[in-house]
Design a protein around this motif. Structure first.
Motif, PDB file in Angstrom:
ATOM      1  N   VAL A   1      -4.930  49.155  59.648  1.00 37.85           N
ATOM      2  CA  VAL A   1      -6.295  49.578  59.985  1.00 37.85           C
ATOM      3  C   VAL A   1      -7.332  49.021  59.000  1.00 37.85           C
ATOM      4  O   VAL A   1      -8.436  48.663  59.388  1.00 37.85           O
ATOM      5  CB  VAL A   1      -6.373  51.134  60.016  1.00 37.85           C
ATOM      6  N   GLY A   2      -6.975  48.938  57.719  1.00 36.77           N
ATOM      7  CA  GLY A   2      -7.948  48.576  56.682  1.00 36.77           C
ATOM      8  C   GLY A   2      -8.294  47.092  56.664  1.00 36.77           C
ATOM      9  O   GLY A   2      -7.918  46.330  57.560  1.00 36.77           O
ATOM     10  N   SER A   3      -9.008  46.684  55.607  1.00 33.52           N
ATOM     11  CA  SER A   3      -9.373  45.271  55.441  1.00 33.52           C
ATOM     12  C   SER A   3      -8.096  44.472  55.177  1.00 33.52           C
ATOM     13  O   SER A   3      -7.078  45.046  54.772  1.00 33.52           O
ATOM     14  CB  SER A   3     -10.315  45.120  54.247  1.00 33.52           C
ATOM     15  N   PRO A   4      -8.144  43.145  55.372  1.00 36.20           N
ATOM     16  CA  PRO A   4      -6.952  42.329  55.083  1.00 36.20           C
ATOM     17  C   PRO A   4      -6.419  42.570  53.672  1.00 36.20           C
ATOM     18  O   PRO A   4      -5.206  42.655  53.476  1.00 36.20           O
ATOM     19  CB  PRO A   4      -7.458  40.897  55.256  1.00 36.20           C
ATOM     20  N   GLU A   5      -7.326  42.715  52.697  1.00 35.01           N
ATOM     21  CA  GLU A   5      -6.891  42.925  51.301  1.00 35.01           C
ATOM     22  C   GLU A   5      -6.161  44.253  51.153  1.00 35.01           C
ATOM     23  O   GLU A   5      -5.169  44.357  50.434  1.00 35.01           O
ATOM     24  CB  GLU A   5      -8.099  42.890  50.350  1.00 35.01           C
ATOM     25  N   GLU A   6      -6.673  45.277  51.844  1.00 32.93           N
ATOM     26  CA  GLU A   6      -6.018  46.594  51.779  1.00 32.93           C
ATOM     27  C   GLU A   6      -4.625  46.539  52.400  1.00 32.93           C
ATOM     28  O   GLU A   6      -3.670  47.125  51.884  1.00 32.93           O
ATOM     29  CB  GLU A   6      -6.872  47.656  52.496  1.00 32.93           C
ATOM     30  N   VAL A   7      -4.510  45.827  53.518  1.00 44.40           N
ATOM     31  CA  VAL A   7      -3.207  45.745  54.195  1.00 44.40           C
ATOM     32  C   VAL A   7      -2.216  44.959  53.323  1.00 44.40           C
ATOM     33  O   VAL A   7      -1.036  45.318  53.225  1.00 44.40           O
ATOM     34  CB  VAL A   7      -3.354  45.109  55.597  1.00 44.40           C
ATOM     35  N   THR A   8      -2.711  43.910  52.640  1.00 33.30           N
ATOM     36  CA  THR A   8      -1.831  43.145  51.745  1.00 33.30           C
ATOM     37  C   THR A   8      -1.319  44.036  50.605  1.00 33.30           C
ATOM     38  O   THR A   8      -0.132  43.982  50.251  1.00 33.30           O
ATOM     39  CB  THR A   8      -2.574  41.928  51.157  1.00 33.30           C
ATOM     40  N   ALA A   9      -2.210  44.871  50.068  1.00 34.08           N
ATOM     41  CA  ALA A   9      -1.796  45.764  48.970  1.00 34.08           C
ATOM     42  C   ALA A   9      -0.717  46.736  49.460  1.00 34.08           C
ATOM     43  O   ALA A   9       0.294  46.964  48.762  1.00 34.08           O
ATOM     44  CB  ALA A   9      -3.007  46.521  48.427  1.00 34.08           C
ATOM     45  N   LEU A  10      -0.897  47.286  50.648  1.00 35.49           N
ATOM     46  CA  LEU A  10       0.114  48.208  51.199  1.00 35.49           C
ATOM     47  C   LEU A  10       1.435  47.474  51.430  1.00 35.49           C
ATOM     48  O   LEU A  10       2.522  48.005  51.166  1.00 35.49           O
ATOM     49  CB  LEU A  10      -0.363  48.805  52.533  1.00 35.49           C
ATOM     50  N   SER A  11       1.336  46.226  51.919  1.00 39.54           N
ATOM     51  CA  SER A  11       2.547  45.441  52.202  1.00 39.54           C
ATOM     52  C   SER A  11       3.299  45.131  50.915  1.00 39.54           C
ATOM     53  O   SER A  11       4.534  45.248  50.868  1.00 39.54           O
ATOM     54  CB  SER A  11       2.180  44.137  52.916  1.00 39.54           C
ATOM     55  N   LEU A  12       2.559  44.760  49.873  1.00 43.12           N
ATOM     56  CA  LEU A  12       3.210  44.455  48.585  1.00 43.12           C
ATOM     57  C   LEU A  12       3.888  45.706  48.015  1.00 43.12           C
ATOM     58  O   LEU A  12       4.988  45.623  47.471  1.00 43.12           O
ATOM     59  CB  LEU A  12       2.188  43.917  47.586  1.00 43.12           C
ATOM     60  N   ALA A  13       3.233  46.850  48.200  1.00 47.38           N
ATOM     61  CA  ALA A  13       3.841  48.098  47.722  1.00 47.38           C
ATOM     62  C   ALA A  13       5.159  48.344  48.458  1.00 47.38           C
ATOM     63  O   ALA A  13       6.130  48.835  47.868  1.00 47.38           O
ATOM     64  CB  ALA A  13       2.877  49.255  47.929  1.00 47.38           C
TER      65      ALA A  13
ATOM     66  N   LEU B   1       0.723  37.361  51.615  1.00 47.44           N
ATOM     67  CA  LEU B   1       1.952  37.810  50.927  1.00 47.44           C
ATOM     68  C   LEU B   1       2.657  36.633  50.271  1.00 47.44           C
ATOM     69  O   LEU B   1       3.186  36.755  49.155  1.00 47.44           O
ATOM     70  CB  LEU B   1       2.899  38.486  51.932  1.00 47.44           C
ATOM     71  N   ALA B   2       2.681  35.487  50.958  1.00 50.57           N
ATOM     72  CA  ALA B   2       3.330  34.299  50.390  1.00 50.57           C
ATOM     73  C   ALA B   2       2.668  33.940  49.061  1.00 50.57           C
ATOM     74  O   ALA B   2       3.347  33.679  48.065  1.00 50.57           O
ATOM     75  CB  ALA B   2       3.246  33.134  51.376  1.00 50.57           C
ATOM     76  N   GLU B   3       1.328  33.964  49.041  1.00 45.13           N
ATOM     77  CA  GLU B   3       0.604  33.647  47.793  1.00 45.13           C
ATOM     78  C   GLU B   3       0.942  34.649  46.698  1.00 45.13           C
ATOM     79  O   GLU B   3       1.190  34.277  45.552  1.00 45.13           O
ATOM     80  CB  GLU B   3      -0.905  33.689  48.039  1.00 45.13           C
ATOM     81  N   ALA B   4       0.943  35.921  47.055  1.00 49.69           N
ATOM     82  CA  ALA B   4       1.192  36.971  46.053  1.00 49.69           C
ATOM     83  C   ALA B   4       2.620  36.863  45.501  1.00 49.69           C
ATOM     84  O   ALA B   4       2.842  37.083  44.302  1.00 49.69           O
ATOM     85  CB  ALA B   4       0.960  38.347  46.681  1.00 49.69           C
ATOM     86  N   ILE B   5       3.564  36.524  46.352  1.00 50.14           N
ATOM     87  CA  ILE B   5       4.967  36.441  45.893  1.00 50.14           C
ATOM     88  C   ILE B   5       5.168  35.173  45.049  1.00 50.14           C
ATOM     89  O   ILE B   5       5.882  35.191  44.048  1.00 50.14           O
ATOM     90  CB  ILE B   5       5.927  36.514  47.105  1.00 50.14           C
ATOM     91  N   ARG B   6       4.479  34.085  45.448  1.00 45.80           N
ATOM     92  CA  ARG B   6       4.520  32.854  44.626  1.00 45.80           C
ATOM     93  C   ARG B   6       3.948  33.121  43.235  1.00 45.80           C
ATOM     94  O   ARG B   6       4.478  32.644  42.231  1.00 45.80           O
ATOM     95  CB  ARG B   6       3.722  31.732  45.285  1.00 45.80           C
ATOM     96  N   ALA B   7       2.861  33.907  43.202  1.00 46.18           N
ATOM     97  CA  ALA B   7       2.213  34.218  41.917  1.00 46.18           C
ATOM     98  C   ALA B   7       3.155  34.981  40.998  1.00 46.18           C
ATOM     99  O   ALA B   7       2.964  35.012  39.788  1.00 46.18           O
ATOM    100  CB  ALA B   7       0.935  35.023  42.154  1.00 46.18           C
ATOM    101  N   ARG B   8       4.189  35.621  41.580  1.00 45.31           N
ATOM    102  CA  ARG B   8       5.190  36.314  40.757  1.00 45.31           C
ATOM    103  C   ARG B   8       6.352  35.394  40.387  1.00 45.31           C
ATOM    104  O   ARG B   8       7.392  35.843  39.905  1.00 45.31           O
ATOM    105  CB  ARG B   8       5.709  37.551  41.495  1.00 45.31           C
ATOM    106  N   GLY B   9       6.197  34.091  40.687  1.00 50.39           N
ATOM    107  CA  GLY B   9       7.170  33.109  40.204  1.00 50.39           C
ATOM    108  C   GLY B   9       8.293  32.757  41.169  1.00 50.39           C
ATOM    109  O   GLY B   9       9.230  32.057  40.795  1.00 50.39           O
ATOM    110  N   HIS B  10       8.212  33.214  42.424  1.00 51.44           N
ATOM    111  CA  HIS B  10       9.268  32.892  43.392  1.00 51.44           C
ATOM    112  C   HIS B  10       8.848  31.705  44.269  1.00 51.44           C
ATOM    113  O   HIS B  10       7.661  31.517  44.525  1.00 51.44           O
ATOM    114  CB  HIS B  10       9.530  34.086  44.315  1.00 51.44           C
ATOM    115  N   SER B  11       9.828  30.921  44.730  1.00 45.04           N
ATOM    116  CA  SER B  11       9.557  29.918  45.767  1.00 45.04           C
ATOM    117  C   SER B  11       9.578  30.627  47.110  1.00 45.04           C
ATOM    118  O   SER B  11      10.455  31.452  47.356  1.00 45.04           O
ATOM    119  CB  SER B  11      10.654  28.859  45.803  1.00 45.04           C
TER     120      SER B  11
END
Ligand code: TMP
Length: 207
Positions: free
Chosen positions: A189-201, A23-33
């Motif tokens: 329950v899902g793969s790490p990538e799936e859980v990250t997508a749900l978390s970002l949503a 999540l930290a990486e994904a939020i950084r990629a959106r331009g936040h510290s």
């Protein structure tokens, strides 16, 4: 641009640390510290209290003593790490916060929620997250993941009996239902990538 305070919660072995990094990486990629941190710990004083809380016999501390130690660790962490980062406009992603005390020392340990929130008022001026993601996984699957991660090296809380962990999980569920604006249940329950997508949503309206 103002910072947001995001916490990840759930029982042991649900994958909070992996998700925190993603999540930290994904939020950084959106331009936040982004600052990532954890409880108990996250500042030198709180890390010292962590060592007291996590080691020793399962009955080394009563739930009341634990609640006071967690509140003291949190007071230092909030003052030294979390509030300064938010004041700089950064996002703070924290692995566990006040809801862990409410679930573990409250739901499983028997302390009242009003006592725990009173301690939080004294220690941390009642600071609450902007959003809390509660990762959910059934107890057997979570125990398997925790075992794979720690290789059987259990801390004081992992040594607790099964009913304790069931009470923790039920307390997280009940809190999420009671606070739908702040808290979101996220299936782990899902793969790490799936859980990250749900978390970002579940953070979508804040990003
Ligand atoms: P962790 O590093 O795996 O998250 O372990 C921290 C342990 O401490 C975990 O078992 C939950 C417990 N804990 C509480 O009981 N109350 C709290 O307030 C916090 C932050 C953690």
């Amino acid at each position: 641009m103002s910072g947001k305070f995001i916490t990840l919660e759930g029982g042991e072995g649900v994958g909070k640390s992996t998700q925190l990094k993603a999540l930290a990486e994904a939020i950084r990629a959106r331009g936040h510290s982004v600052v990532t941190t954890r409880e108990p710990g996250g500042s030198p004083g709180a890390e010292a209290i962590r060592a007291l809380l996590m080691t020793g016999d399962v009955d080394r501390w009563s739930p009341r003593a634990e609640a006071l130690l967690f509140a003291a660790a949190r007071a230092d962490h909030v003052e030294k790490t979390i509030r300064p980062a938010l004041a700089r406009g950064e996002w703070v992603l924290c692995d566990r916060f006040i809801d862990s005390t409410r679930a573990y020392q409250g739901g499983a340990g028997g302390l009242s929620d009003s006592d725990i929130m009173a301690l939080h008022g004294v220690g941390s001026a009642g600071l609450m997250p902007d959003r809390t993601l509660v990762l959910t996984l059934d107890l057997d699957q979570a125990a398997g993941r925790a075992e794979a991660r720690d290789g059987g090296k259990a801390d004081r809380f992992a040594l607790q009996h099964e009913q304790y962990h069931r009470d923790v999980a039920n307390a997280f569920q009940a809190m999420a239902v009671a606070s739908p604006e702040r808290m979101r249940l996220v299936s782990a329950v899902g793969s790490p990538e799936e859980v990250t997508a749900l978390s970002l949503a579940a953070l979508g309206d804040l990003l």
